[in-house]
Design an enzyme around this catalytic site. Structure first.
Site, PDB file in Angstrom:
ATOM      1  CB  CYS A   1      48.808  89.758  37.268  1.00 21.40           C
ATOM      2  SG  CYS A   1      48.141  89.629  35.587  1.00 21.40           S
TER       3      CYS A   1
ATOM      4  CE  LYS B   1      52.338  90.993  34.526  1.00 21.47           C
ATOM      5  NZ  LYS B   1      50.982  90.701  34.094  1.00 21.47           N
TER       6      LYS B   1
ATOM      7  CG  ASP C   1      50.164  93.713  35.825  1.00 24.79           C
ATOM      8  OD1 ASP C   1      51.377  93.909  35.684  1.00 24.79           O
ATOM      9  OD2 ASP C   1      49.590  92.695  35.403  1.00 24.79           O
TER      10      ASP C   1
END
Length: 366
Positions: free
Chosen positions: A285, A240, A115
């Site tokens: 994350c 995701k 990310d």
């Protein structure tokens, strides 16, 4: 037996049997040569001292041994001495160590870049505006250096990829019914508060959700990777958080483990053994991805200087949880040697050794 530190010194050899194993594709002949190399008395078995020399050479960084506790070395010896005759024969060596040696000397390594997206760096959920005040852009040059300097077998990029009506958005907190037992009412909630929502009947009864500013909305500039981040051809790309009803921190599973991404299957198709995790955010994350990598039996390494987080206290909590479960923490400068199989750390190989003993029915926990 005390907890003394072994004073093993580097073996004075120019020949490294583990390099020879790798170069010769781990042939049976090379395993036999490796065994004979440490058989100082040429009697077809290892004494304890021979075994210590093997451990010294194996758990090393370019032939510089790592110090190990004497009781851990003895534990390895007892685990390897299946018939308890106080010596290690070739059959015991090959059964106990063949898999561990191969994975340590020639790991198949994946870099999972989590990310590194604009919204977490300069956009709606920029880390510099979060409690830890981290600068998300600082990970980019570190990750780029790792990509340039390390010969990873696989590189994967993950993305938060949310629809407009995603449950995690603070702006959407009135779109769903809050559970009666929710600790905070949606009307009273602030950004970063946790609300308990009533879940869809086909998924779950309740969903615990941290409320984040709207971020990484599909096909928007905020969801793009940072422009300076190196893109690798033929990389894996994992999207995701696409289900509007469930958040997904991990690159492997959603937050309730109701559905999985393609990442695990794609890593297994490529025979990956080791997963190195970097990116944003450490306590959200990144840590969730690392934990699921451990659970999926990958040797998991978190590169700390290539991560930044939201909350310092939560970073420490997640770090402790990961360490307890077997994740390893390193800085980027040591990664090239680990991926090359030259830097073979005891803490990384221990899990592989134990799993192999379990597979062959020889594991007897003490």
């Amino acid at each position: 037996m005390g907890g003394k530190v072994s004073s093993m010194s580097p073996a004075p050899y120019d020949y490294d049997p583990f390099t020879s194993l790798r170069q010769n594709q781990f042939s049976d002949e090379e395993y036999e040569n490796c065994f004979r190399f440490f058989d100082s008395q040429k009697r077809g078995f290892w004494t304890r001292e021979d075994f210590r020399r093997f451990i010294s050479a194996f758990f090393s960084n370019k032939q510089r041994p790592y110090f190990m506790l004497n009781d851990r070395i003895e534990e390895y010896f007892q685990d390897t001495d299946f018939n308890q005759d106080e010596k290690i024969d070739y059959n015991e060596f090959i059964l106990a160590w063949k898999t561990t040696i191969k994975l340590a000397v020639r790991p198949i390594s994946a870099l999972v870049i989590v990310d590194v997206q604009n919204d977490f760096i300069s956009g709606s959920l920029a880390l510099h505006s979060c409690p830890a005040n981290h600068q998300g852009e600082e990970v980019v040059p570190v990750i780029n250096r790792v990509i340039r300097n390390v010969n990873f077998d696989v590189v994967a990029y993950t993305y938060d990829w949310h629809p407009l009506n995603h449950i995690s958005f603070y702006e959407n907190r009135h779109l769903r019914k809050e559970a009666p037992e929710s600790p905070i009412r949606a009307d009273d909630a602030h950004i970063l508060d946790t609300v308990l929502f009533v879940g869809p009947p086909n998924l779950t009864s309740t969903i615990e959700q941290v409320l984040w500013p709207a971020h990484c909305i599909q096909k928007t500039p905020g969801a793009d990777l940072h422009p300076d981040l190196i893109r690798i051809d033929n990389a894996i790309h994992v999207y995701k958080g696409t289900n509007p009803e469930i958040d997904s921190y991990s690159a492997f599973w959603d937050n309730m483990k109701l559905s999985k991404t393609s990442l695990d299957d794609q890593l297994r198709e490529r025979f990956v053994t080791d997963v190195y995790v970097v990116g944003l955010a450490t306590d959200v994350c990144v840590s969730a991805t690392a934990m699921h990598a451990v659970e999926n039996n990958y040797r998991t390494v978190l590169i700390e200087d290539a991560c930044r987080g939201v909350n310092e206290r939560e970073i420490e909590v997640k770090r402790a949880e990961l360490a307890e479960n077997g994740c390893i923490f390193v800085d980027s400068d040591v990664v090239p040697g680990m991926v090359a199989g030259d830097d073979r750390r005891p803490e990384v190989a221990r899990g592989t050794f134990v799993e192999n003993l379990k597979t062959i029915g020889r594991y007897h926990p003490r």
